[in-house]
Motif scaffolding. Sequence first.
Motif, PDB file in Angstrom:
ATOM      1  N   VAL A 349      18.250  -8.411  19.097  1.00  0.00           N
ATOM      2  CA  VAL A 349      19.536  -8.199  18.007  1.00  0.00           C
ATOM      3  C   VAL A 349      19.670  -9.788  17.569  1.00  0.00           C
ATOM      4  CG1 VAL A 349      21.938  -8.099  18.070  1.00  0.00           C
ATOM      5  CG2 VAL A 349      20.598  -6.490  19.633  1.00  0.00           C
ATOM      6  N   ARG A 350      19.382 -10.908  18.217  1.00  0.00           N
ATOM      7  CA  ARG A 350      19.676 -12.009  17.625  1.00  0.00           C
ATOM      8  C   ARG A 350      18.739 -12.458  16.407  1.00  0.00           C
ATOM      9  NH1 ARG A 350      20.425 -14.677  23.106  1.00  0.00           N
ATOM     10  NH2 ARG A 350      22.880 -14.885  23.141  1.00  0.00           N
ATOM     11  N   GLN A 351      17.312 -11.541  16.288  1.00  0.00           N
ATOM     12  CA  GLN A 351      16.574 -12.189  15.296  1.00  0.00           C
ATOM     13  C   GLN A 351      17.061 -11.600  13.977  1.00  0.00           C
ATOM     14  OE1 GLN A 351      12.685 -10.131  15.716  1.00  0.00           O
ATOM     15  NE2 GLN A 351      13.690  -8.395  16.575  1.00  0.00           N
ATOM     16  N   PHE A 352      17.978 -10.565  14.045  1.00  0.00           N
ATOM     17  CA  PHE A 352      18.608  -9.782  12.687  1.00  0.00           C
ATOM     18  C   PHE A 352      19.876 -10.658  12.482  1.00  0.00           C
ATOM     19  CE2 PHE A 352      15.991  -6.059  13.751  1.00  0.00           C
ATOM     20  CZ  PHE A 352      15.170  -6.089  12.674  1.00  0.00           C
ATOM     21  N   VAL A 353      20.630 -10.760  13.416  1.00  0.00           N
ATOM     22  CA  VAL A 353      21.874 -11.570  13.341  1.00  0.00           C
ATOM     23  C   VAL A 353      21.559 -12.918  12.746  1.00  0.00           C
ATOM     24  CG1 VAL A 353      23.751 -12.663  14.559  1.00  0.00           C
ATOM     25  CG2 VAL A 353      23.110 -10.334  15.237  1.00  0.00           C
ATOM     26  N   ASP A 354      20.753 -13.875  13.332  1.00  0.00           N
ATOM     27  CA  ASP A 354      20.488 -15.032  12.941  1.00  0.00           C
ATOM     28  C   ASP A 354      19.745 -15.206  11.682  1.00  0.00           C
ATOM     29  OD1 ASP A 354      21.308 -15.721  15.308  1.00  0.00           O
ATOM     30  OD2 ASP A 354      19.226 -16.287  16.250  1.00  0.00           O
ATOM     31  N   TRP A 377      33.092   0.111  19.361  1.00  0.00           N
ATOM     32  CA  TRP A 377      33.424  -1.002  19.959  1.00  0.00           C
ATOM     33  C   TRP A 377      32.503  -1.688  20.729  1.00  0.00           C
ATOM     34  CZ3 TRP A 377      33.973  -2.289  24.784  1.00  0.00           C
ATOM     35  CH2 TRP A 377      34.610  -1.166  25.648  1.00  0.00           C
ATOM     36  N   ARG A 378      31.799  -0.996  21.404  1.00  0.00           N
ATOM     37  CA  ARG A 378      30.667  -1.468  22.269  1.00  0.00           C
ATOM     38  C   ARG A 378      29.474  -2.196  21.285  1.00  0.00           C
ATOM     39  NH1 ARG A 378      30.510  -0.529  27.471  1.00  0.00           N
ATOM     40  NH2 ARG A 378      32.035   0.541  28.457  1.00  0.00           N
ATOM     41  N   GLU A 379      29.269  -1.507  20.396  1.00  0.00           N
ATOM     42  CA  GLU A 379      28.290  -2.038  19.602  1.00  0.00           C
ATOM     43  C   GLU A 379      28.781  -3.224  18.896  1.00  0.00           C
ATOM     44  OE1 GLU A 379      25.284  -0.484  19.246  1.00  0.00           O
ATOM     45  OE2 GLU A 379      24.390  -1.698  17.486  1.00  0.00           O
ATOM     46  N   ALA A 380      29.942  -3.279  18.311  1.00  0.00           N
ATOM     47  CA  ALA A 380      30.493  -4.339  17.939  1.00  0.00           C
ATOM     48  C   ALA A 380      30.634  -5.646  19.094  1.00  0.00           C
ATOM     49  CB  ALA A 380      32.037  -4.168  17.293  1.00  0.00           C
ATOM     50  N   LYS A 381      30.924  -5.359  20.178  1.00  0.00           N
ATOM     51  CA  LYS A 381      30.795  -6.265  21.179  1.00  0.00           C
ATOM     52  C   LYS A 381      29.436  -6.862  21.392  1.00  0.00           C
ATOM     53  CE  LYS A 381      32.056  -7.206  26.072  1.00  0.00           C
ATOM     54  NZ  LYS A 381      31.478  -8.476  26.017  1.00  0.00           N
ATOM     55  N   VAL A 382      28.569  -6.048  21.236  1.00  0.00           N
ATOM     56  CA  VAL A 382      27.063  -6.394  21.384  1.00  0.00           C
ATOM     57  C   VAL A 382      26.674  -7.458  20.318  1.00  0.00           C
ATOM     58  CG1 VAL A 382      24.654  -5.966  21.180  1.00  0.00           C
ATOM     59  CG2 VAL A 382      26.023  -4.739  22.784  1.00  0.00           C
ATOM     60  N   HIS A 383      27.123  -7.235  19.199  1.00  0.00           N
ATOM     61  CA  HIS A 383      26.762  -8.147  17.968  1.00  0.00           C
ATOM     62  C   HIS A 383      27.629  -9.414  18.269  1.00  0.00           C
ATOM     63  CE1 HIS A 383      24.890  -4.640  16.277  1.00  0.00           C
ATOM     64  NE2 HIS A 383      24.474  -5.066  15.345  1.00  0.00           N
ATOM     65  N   VAL A 384      28.816  -9.422  18.370  1.00  0.00           N
ATOM     66  CA  VAL A 384      29.591 -10.672  18.608  1.00  0.00           C
ATOM     67  C   VAL A 384      28.819 -11.439  19.897  1.00  0.00           C
ATOM     68  CG1 VAL A 384      32.107 -11.701  19.202  1.00  0.00           C
ATOM     69  CG2 VAL A 384      31.658  -9.719  17.883  1.00  0.00           C
ATOM     70  N   ASP A 385      28.731 -10.835  20.998  1.00  0.00           N
ATOM     71  CA  ASP A 385      28.035 -11.583  22.172  1.00  0.00           C
ATOM     72  C   ASP A 385      26.807 -11.902  21.582  1.00  0.00           C
ATOM     73  OD1 ASP A 385      30.155 -10.886  23.607  1.00  0.00           O
ATOM     74  OD2 ASP A 385      29.070  -9.211  24.842  1.00  0.00           O
ATOM     75  N   MET A 386      26.100 -11.554  20.737  1.00  0.00           N
ATOM     76  CA  MET A 386      24.702 -12.115  20.178  1.00  0.00           C
ATOM     77  C   MET A 386      24.783 -13.084  18.982  1.00  0.00           C
ATOM     78  SD  MET A 386      22.487 -10.923  22.423  1.00  0.00           S
ATOM     79  CE  MET A 386      23.707 -10.921  23.728  1.00  0.00           C
ATOM     80  N   GLY A 387      26.261 -13.519  18.892  1.00  0.00           N
ATOM     81  CA  GLY A 387      26.403 -14.632  18.024  1.00  0.00           C
ATOM     82  C   GLY A 387      26.769 -14.321  16.661  1.00  0.00           C
ATOM     83  N   MET A 388      27.218 -12.984  16.615  1.00  0.00           N
ATOM     84  CA  MET A 388      27.511 -12.685  15.108  1.00  0.00           C
ATOM     85  C   MET A 388      29.309 -12.904  14.934  1.00  0.00           C
ATOM     86  SD  MET A 388      26.687  -9.204  13.268  1.00  0.00           S
ATOM     87  CE  MET A 388      27.295  -8.575  11.573  1.00  0.00           C
TER      88      MET A 388
END
Length: 465
Positions: A349-354, A377-388
């Motif tokens: 996930v991080r490679q896309f977020v970053d 909301w689970r998907e949203a939480k993962v993205h936030v946890d991965m730095g978005m």
Amino acid sequence: MGYVRIIPCLVALLLLPFAQSGLSQGPSGAPGKIALVGGMLLDGYEAPPIHHAAVLIEGDRIVRAGPAAAVTIPADYTRIDTSGRTMMPGMIELHAHLVLLGHGNYGTWFPWIEKQGGMTMLTRVMEIAARQLLDAGITSAVDLGAPSAPSLSIRDRINRGQIPGPRMLMSGPWLTRTPAVFPLEYQIKVDTPAQAAREVEKLASAGVDVIKAHSGLTREDYQAIADTAHKHKLRVHAHVYAEEDVRNALETGIDVLTHAGSAGTAPPYSPQLITDIVNRGRPVVITAAHRSWIYPDTNAFPERLQDPQLKKDFPPETYAEIQDSLKNWRALPYFGRTDREMLFRERGVRQFVDSGTVLGMGTDSGTPMNFHTEALWREAKVHVDMGMPPIRVISSLTRIGATILGKQRELGTIEPGKLADIIVVNGNPLYDIVALSHVETVIKGGVVHKGAGAATPGRGTAGQQ
Ligand SMILES: [Zn+2]
Ligand SMILES: [Zn+2]
């Protein structure tokens, strides 16, 4: 296939009188003049929130939005107090499966539906899923894989206001070279690019909204699918995990790369592939949470499988069947490789977020333990946890989602002229993104579906139809 086409029409006809009487029961079932007043406003842009805001809705459109002190509310508007809450655009789910309700095993779910009445039962399942999505604050969704006739029928019945649900974009069956575990009417097997093009033509004339291209297709297949779909102004969502599939889809003009980044058994992608995706501005919908986060989350809190909302939403025999399928959930074939996938989940996930990839939010909702009530909301939480940053996640869930669908002129933000798809959530999602699990009010096209003044036709009865 004959009955497949006829039954949904019959069901729709039978339901018509009830739906219409539901509509005429009260003025709040039709769009009117509504003022949402007092809460914080996130308009879908990555802009600072507007505090103590007001939004005016007339008919199905937003006519005004701004600080409440600067908005005059005419006397004939119905006021909905949103003080202490957050107002934001309705969320957009870019990867849902209405034919699934979180059951643990495709191999027994579809035969069970068949035994329960076949197409009638399937229609009922799709109605339940659609209502769950709308209740969760999702006002638009893409369904990526179901037989054409019931897909289009449910979309059209929602659009006519006969049953509650998000604005649906339906793919119908997906195109593949190697059919998966789903029944045959969910997928179209193709052997050549020419045949793939012909099948896209057929789907287009049947009236689908998007095309889904599965993995395992050749580069030439993707090219034929993309070219034919674009002739019909249809966008193509490719189901891709492997680096080679992602590259083939990217370079042949496939519009949305879905599942890329949700690890699979592949380690993260090469930096060059990520750079190429970013440079082309091609959207990715990771569907990160559905296996490698939900599995450990369920280990930590297996009680989530008995969420009382599920009992409320499902007819008793459906609830019992799903509970039964999840009894021994750790051993389900669906999670057979999850321990391995979890090794790569963060990097995936991080490679896309970053990198600043254009990210839409989609969840594969309906897949095992991945309930429509909470997948987004689970998907949203993962993205936030991965730095978005949360504000970027909100914008992905709304404005970016609308852009990925080509609906940015109508949907995705709260500003005058747009369709009035608005939700009110309890809490501040910028501080804690899980506030998105507390959706109190859902308005779609100016009609209040959930919360104060709700009178969506068919609400509370879809489970019994
Ligand atoms: Zn898929
Ligand atoms: Zn899927």
